[in-house]
Design an enzyme around this catalytic site. Sequence first.
Site, PDB file in Angstrom:
ATOM      1  CG  HIS A  58     -14.856  -4.980  -2.153  1.00  0.00           C
ATOM      2  ND1 HIS A  58     -15.945  -5.807  -2.382  1.00  0.00           N
ATOM      3  CD2 HIS A  58     -13.912  -5.366  -3.046  1.00  0.00           C
ATOM      4  CE1 HIS A  58     -15.666  -6.657  -3.351  1.00  0.00           C
ATOM      5  NE2 HIS A  58     -14.443  -6.419  -3.788  1.00  0.00           N
TER       6      HIS A  58
HETATM    7  O1  RIB Z   1     -12.435  -8.539  -0.236  1.00  0.00           O
HETATM    8  C1  RIB Z   1     -12.267  -7.165  -0.426  1.00  0.00           C
HETATM    9  C2  RIB Z   1     -11.362  -6.577   0.603  1.00  0.00           C
HETATM   10  O2  RIB Z   1     -10.073  -7.155   0.482  1.00  0.00           O
HETATM   11  C3  RIB Z   1     -11.145  -5.058   0.428  1.00  0.00           C
HETATM   12  O3  RIB Z   1     -10.939  -4.473   1.682  1.00  0.00           O
HETATM   13  C4  RIB Z   1      -9.878  -4.984  -0.381  1.00  0.00           C
HETATM   14  O4  RIB Z   1      -9.137  -3.772  -0.142  1.00  0.00           O
HETATM   15  C5  RIB Z   1      -9.111  -6.145   0.184  1.00  0.00           C
HETATM   16  O5  RIB Z   1      -8.502  -5.722   1.381  1.00  0.00           O
END
Ligand code: RIB
Length: 309
Positions: free
Chosen positions: A238
Amino acid sequence: MNRIPVILDGDPGHDDAIAWMLAAVSPLLEIRAVTSVCGNQTIEKTTYNAMRICTLLGITCPIAMGKPAPLMAPPMNAPSVHGQSGLDGPKLPEPAMELCELRSVELMAQVLRESETPVTIVATGPQTNVAALLLAHPELKPKIRQISFMGGGIAHGNWTPAAEFNILVDPEAADIVMRSGIPLIMSGLDVTEKALIYPADFERVRAVGNEVARVVADWLEFFYEFHRRLGYPGAPLHDPVAVVSLIRPDLLISKDLCVEVETKGEYCRGATIGHDRAPANARVNLGIDRDGFAALLVEAVAAFGEEKR
Ligand code: RIB
Ligand code: CA
């Protein structure tokens, strides 16, 4: 070549750490500050992780502790994904630096005031610090060039069917950011769940053979475990997409949309709704060249030599 000045704000977090690695080796970016936020783990743990990551990567800018809780909601953590430390897996060096005496909002404000050119904020956790900065220092908005954030999803969520974790932890903060008028680049689940790094890629990273490569491969393996059990063929990386948006936008497909945050709702709190029935407030990433992204990761870790501590 003038580098883009950036502030890295996140809740490390395995994918935050890998995003910061990409930023650290990019010749296009200059990291002016790192600020921790409460999200994947408590603020104490994400701050300790931020210091250890910066020690490993040789990031020498000031590091400040963020706010201990979301603007209005109670804290929400994600030990099931990132472990009790927030960065379980490989052993990391102890911090080589002291924490900045300023808290996150004041360090961010100081960086903005002192910068000759507007600064880009890369937000890879809940947007608590960013919103608090905008509330406390509205006069500094012109010194924010853009906010590239990982969060949301215009088609679905991951922590609830409607909401993605970063937005769900602090919807009020995300609403302030979405309404700020500051240029936004949104890397939501629409693109980040396509940013899949496969086990074969973990081995390509590990084969680079330096210390950072070994740690990143271990982070990838740990981060993948939670997702493997859900049936993912690879680790959805992500947070690094928020950095890719700045250094390799050619790898992305995006669309300008009006994105709004649901702050109420019994079932949909934290949802991000993207549409074109009002002026766009965000460039929303929707697709990624996965192979190019994987190659970028391997290239990035190769930029670290054994001496990097
Ligand atoms: O949903 C994914 C996000 O949530 C990413 O930033 C991961 O590090 C968590 O913070
Ligand atoms: Ca994160």
